[in-house]
Design a protein around this motif. Structure first.
Motif, PDB file in Angstrom:
ATOM      1  N   GLY A 126      43.938  89.739  52.355  1.00 12.84           N
ATOM      2  CA  GLY A 126      43.209  89.585  51.088  1.00 12.84           C
ATOM      3  C   GLY A 126      42.998  90.918  50.401  1.00 12.84           C
ATOM      4  O   GLY A 126      43.599  91.930  50.759  1.00 12.84           O
ATOM      5  N   LYS A 127      42.124  90.925  49.403  1.00 11.83           N
ATOM      6  CA  LYS A 127      41.850  92.133  48.623  1.00 11.83           C
ATOM      7  C   LYS A 127      40.473  92.694  48.985  1.00 11.83           C
ATOM      8  O   LYS A 127      39.563  91.944  49.322  1.00 11.83           O
ATOM      9  CB  LYS A 127      41.923  91.838  47.122  1.00 11.83           C
ATOM     10  N   VAL A 128      40.371  94.019  48.895  1.00 11.35           N
ATOM     11  CA  VAL A 128      39.086  94.692  49.135  1.00 11.35           C
ATOM     12  C   VAL A 128      38.855  95.717  48.036  1.00 11.35           C
ATOM     13  O   VAL A 128      39.798  96.211  47.419  1.00 11.35           O
ATOM     14  CB  VAL A 128      39.051  95.388  50.513  1.00 11.35           C
ATOM     15  N   LYS A 129      37.572  96.047  47.775  1.00 12.32           N
ATOM     16  CA  LYS A 129      37.222  97.072  46.786  1.00 12.32           C
ATOM     17  C   LYS A 129      36.941  98.390  47.495  1.00 12.32           C
ATOM     18  O   LYS A 129      36.300  98.418  48.546  1.00 12.32           O
ATOM     19  CB  LYS A 129      36.014  96.630  45.974  1.00 12.32           C
ATOM     20  N   LEU A 130      37.445  99.466  46.900  1.00 11.08           N
ATOM     21  CA  LEU A 130      37.277 100.800  47.466  1.00 11.08           C
ATOM     22  C   LEU A 130      36.755 101.762  46.416  1.00 11.08           C
ATOM     23  O   LEU A 130      37.076 101.634  45.230  1.00 11.08           O
ATOM     24  CB  LEU A 130      38.610 101.338  48.008  1.00 11.08           C
ATOM     25  N   LYS A 131      35.989 102.716  46.854  1.00  3.87           N
ATOM     26  CA  LYS A 131      35.530 103.785  45.970  1.00  3.87           C
ATOM     27  C   LYS A 131      36.431 104.999  46.142  1.00  3.87           C
ATOM     28  O   LYS A 131      36.739 105.395  47.268  1.00  3.87           O
ATOM     29  CB  LYS A 131      34.084 104.153  46.280  1.00  3.87           C
ATOM     30  N   VAL A 132      36.845 105.566  45.011  1.00  4.98           N
ATOM     31  CA  VAL A 132      37.710 106.743  45.023  1.00  4.98           C
ATOM     32  C   VAL A 132      36.880 107.960  44.640  1.00  4.98           C
ATOM     33  O   VAL A 132      36.173 107.944  43.617  1.00  4.98           O
ATOM     34  CB  VAL A 132      38.899 106.576  44.047  1.00  4.98           C
ATOM     35  N   LYS A 133      36.952 109.002  45.445  1.00  6.01           N
ATOM     36  CA  LYS A 133      36.201 110.217  45.160  1.00  6.01           C
ATOM     37  C   LYS A 133      36.823 110.973  43.995  1.00  6.01           C
ATOM     38  O   LYS A 133      38.045 110.933  43.809  1.00  6.01           O
ATOM     39  CB  LYS A 133      36.169 111.117  46.391  1.00  6.01           C
ATOM     40  N   PRO A 134      36.024 111.655  43.206  1.00  8.47           N
ATOM     41  CA  PRO A 134      36.586 112.500  42.138  1.00  8.47           C
ATOM     42  C   PRO A 134      37.508 113.579  42.716  1.00  8.47           C
ATOM     43  O   PRO A 134      37.327 114.018  43.854  1.00  8.47           O
ATOM     44  CB  PRO A 134      35.342 113.122  41.493  1.00  8.47           C
ATOM     45  N   GLU A 135      38.486 113.935  41.928  1.00 11.25           N
ATOM     46  CA  GLU A 135      39.456 114.980  42.274  1.00 11.25           C
ATOM     47  C   GLU A 135      40.259 114.627  43.537  1.00 11.25           C
ATOM     48  O   GLU A 135      40.599 115.469  44.355  1.00 11.25           O
ATOM     49  CB  GLU A 135      38.762 116.334  42.454  1.00 11.25           C
ATOM     50  N   THR A 136      40.569 113.355  43.665  1.00 13.00           N
ATOM     51  CA  THR A 136      41.412 112.909  44.780  1.00 13.00           C
ATOM     52  C   THR A 136      42.843 113.404  44.576  1.00 13.00           C
ATOM     53  O   THR A 136      43.410 113.261  43.483  1.00 13.00           O
ATOM     54  CB  THR A 136      41.396 111.367  44.896  1.00 13.00           C
ATOM     55  N   GLN A 137      43.406 113.992  45.604  1.00 16.70           N
ATOM     56  CA  GLN A 137      44.744 114.569  45.499  1.00 16.70           C
ATOM     57  C   GLN A 137      45.822 113.539  45.839  1.00 16.70           C
ATOM     58  O   GLN A 137      45.590 112.578  46.590  1.00 16.70           O
ATOM     59  CB  GLN A 137      44.878 115.762  46.444  1.00 16.70           C
ATOM     60  N   ASN A 138      47.009 113.774  45.288  1.00 17.31           N
ATOM     61  CA  ASN A 138      48.153 112.921  45.606  1.00 17.31           C
ATOM     62  C   ASN A 138      48.469 113.019  47.101  1.00 17.31           C
ATOM     63  O   ASN A 138      48.481 114.098  47.690  1.00 17.31           O
ATOM     64  CB  ASN A 138      49.372 113.360  44.795  1.00 17.31           C
ATOM     65  N   GLY A 139      48.721 111.866  47.745  1.00 21.88           N
ATOM     66  CA  GLY A 139      49.019 111.851  49.171  1.00 21.88           C
ATOM     67  C   GLY A 139      47.795 111.727  50.058  1.00 21.88           C
ATOM     68  O   GLY A 139      47.929 111.699  51.291  1.00 21.88           O
ATOM     69  N   THR A 140      46.604 111.645  49.437  1.00 22.11           N
ATOM     70  CA  THR A 140      45.391 111.464  50.235  1.00 22.11           C
ATOM     71  C   THR A 140      45.465 110.145  50.997  1.00 22.11           C
ATOM     72  O   THR A 140      45.861 109.113  50.454  1.00 22.11           O
ATOM     73  CB  THR A 140      44.149 111.465  49.329  1.00 22.11           C
ATOM     74  N   LYS A 141      45.071 110.192  52.277  1.00 18.95           N
ATOM     75  CA  LYS A 141      45.122 109.004  53.124  1.00 18.95           C
ATOM     76  C   LYS A 141      43.701 108.555  53.476  1.00 18.95           C
ATOM     77  O   LYS A 141      42.860 109.375  53.843  1.00 18.95           O
ATOM     78  CB  LYS A 141      45.902 109.291  54.409  1.00 18.95           C
ATOM     79  N   VAL A 142      43.442 107.267  53.325  1.00 18.75           N
ATOM     80  CA  VAL A 142      42.137 106.703  53.691  1.00 18.75           C
ATOM     81  C   VAL A 142      42.341 105.603  54.720  1.00 18.75           C
ATOM     82  O   VAL A 142      43.368 104.924  54.727  1.00 18.75           O
ATOM     83  CB  VAL A 142      41.392 106.144  52.458  1.00 18.75           C
ATOM     84  N   LYS A 143      41.356 105.448  55.604  1.00 21.58           N
ATOM     85  CA  LYS A 143      41.439 104.444  56.671  1.00 21.58           C
ATOM     86  C   LYS A 143      40.499 103.293  56.389  1.00 21.58           C
ATOM     87  O   LYS A 143      39.313 103.500  56.133  1.00 21.58           O
ATOM     88  CB  LYS A 143      41.108 105.061  58.033  1.00 21.58           C
ATOM     89  N   LEU A 144      41.039 102.080  56.456  1.00 22.70           N
ATOM     90  CA  LEU A 144      40.226 100.876  56.329  1.00 22.70           C
ATOM     91  C   LEU A 144      40.095 100.288  57.733  1.00 22.70           C
ATOM     92  O   LEU A 144      41.012  99.629  58.245  1.00 22.70           O
ATOM     93  CB  LEU A 144      40.874  99.862  55.381  1.00 22.70           C
ATOM     94  N   LYS A 145      38.972 100.549  58.343  1.00 17.37           N
ATOM     95  CA  LYS A 145      38.761 100.170  59.732  1.00 17.37           C
ATOM     96  C   LYS A 145      38.759  98.651  59.898  1.00 17.37           C
ATOM     97  O   LYS A 145      38.115  97.927  59.144  1.00 17.37           O
ATOM     98  CB  LYS A 145      37.442 100.754  60.241  1.00 17.37           C
ATOM     99  N   GLY A 146      39.524  98.179  60.909  1.00 12.39           N
ATOM    100  CA  GLY A 146      39.553  96.758  61.222  1.00 12.39           C
ATOM    101  C   GLY A 146      40.384  95.914  60.275  1.00 12.39           C
ATOM    102  O   GLY A 146      40.340  94.676  60.355  1.00 12.39           O
ATOM    103  N   LYS A 147      41.163  96.548  59.388  1.00 10.00           N
ATOM    104  CA  LYS A 147      41.989  95.812  58.434  1.00 10.00           C
ATOM    105  C   LYS A 147      43.474  95.827  58.811  1.00 10.00           C
ATOM    106  O   LYS A 147      44.326  95.499  57.990  1.00 10.00           O
ATOM    107  CB  LYS A 147      41.803  96.373  57.026  1.00 10.00           C
ATOM    108  N   GLY A 148      43.736  96.191  60.063  1.00  6.95           N
ATOM    109  CA  GLY A 148      45.120  96.170  60.529  1.00  6.95           C
ATOM    110  C   GLY A 148      45.458  94.842  61.183  1.00  6.95           C
ATOM    111  O   GLY A 148      44.885  93.795  60.864  1.00  6.95           O
TER     112      GLY A 148
END
Length: 251
Positions: free
Chosen positions: A190-212
């Protein structure tokens, strides 16, 4: 059978009565060898009968026992037959990655019979499971063989699997990357909502725990989903937008 002597042999040895004399000679020879050698008859073959059992006296004895059911077996010996296990069957089941994100049931047709199986969530590509007793039928009362099912899990166009974890890229517009904000991202379920920090760089990786992926045969246990941000540059800028970028470049 009119001949009394032949009738007597038939009653004693059954349908293979013609080989009864050879059987008695072999049995007597085996007994003599067992008396002569402490090691038994296993290491000394019956010459002239190698073709029946690879040359070993024990194999030769088993050959005759299969015919006569043991010494003096007669007709009753023919009823003692060795049961043989049925043949194992192998099958391949093709699934999508999303199919194995949760436990499901499927009906397979094997050798003309429908078999209802449960596919546990989290099975991996190339994994094989055994369904006991659903192979070929046994012979002479022997047990049926088993059914081995190998899963072929197709690659997903959006998610890459590595063990229990998933990997994906998410496109992020330049303005959200610079200023921050909220986005909606896809997961396997399904879909989830995420907050993006200001000045996020290209290639930044974030982990969504338990969504694998669910962990195979471990209830309520999941891997993680790793999203890599791919920042998109704006196109078809207006003159005003270009002027704003030029102003930023001079500052």
């Amino acid at each position: 059978m009119s001949d009394p002597e032949k009738r007597k042999k038939y009653d004693q040895y059954g349908e293979n009565w013609q080989h009864g004399e050879a059987y008695e000679q072999a049995r007597q020879q085996q007994a003599r060898q067992q008396q002569s050698y402490t090691g038994g008859a296993g290491g000394h073959g019956f010459e002239g009968f190698e073709g029946f059992g690879g040359g070993g006296g024990e194999d030769f004895s088993e050959f005759f026992q299969s015919m006569f059911g043991g010494a003096g077996g007669g007709r009753s010996g023919r009823s003692r037959q060795t049961g043989y296990r049925g043949q194992d069957y192998n099958a391949e089941l093709h699934l999508l990655l999303r199919d194995v994100s949760e436990t499901q049931k499927q009906t397979l047709t094997v050798n003309g019979k429908n078999i209802r199986i449960t596919i546990p969530a989290g099975v991996e590509n190339g994994q094989t499971i055994k369904i006991t007793g659903h192979g070929g039928p046994g012979a002479n009362g022997g047990p049926a063989g088993d059914l081995f099912i190998t899963f072929s899990v197709a690659n997903d166009p959006k998610f890459k699997r590595s063990g229990n974890d998933l990997y994906a890229t998410h496109k992020l517009n330049l303005y959200t990357a610079i200023l921050g904000g909220e986005i909606t991202a896809d997961t396997l379920t399904g879909k989830v909502k995420l907050k993006v920090k200001p000045e996020t760089q290209n290639g930044t990786k974030v982990k969504l725990k338990g969504k694998g992926m669910p962990v195979y045969k471990k209830a309520d246990t999941f891997g993680d989903l790793y999203l890599t941000y791919e920042i998109e540059l704006p196109t078809n800028l207006t003159d005003k937008q270009k002027a704003l970028f030029e102003e930023l470049a001079r500052s």
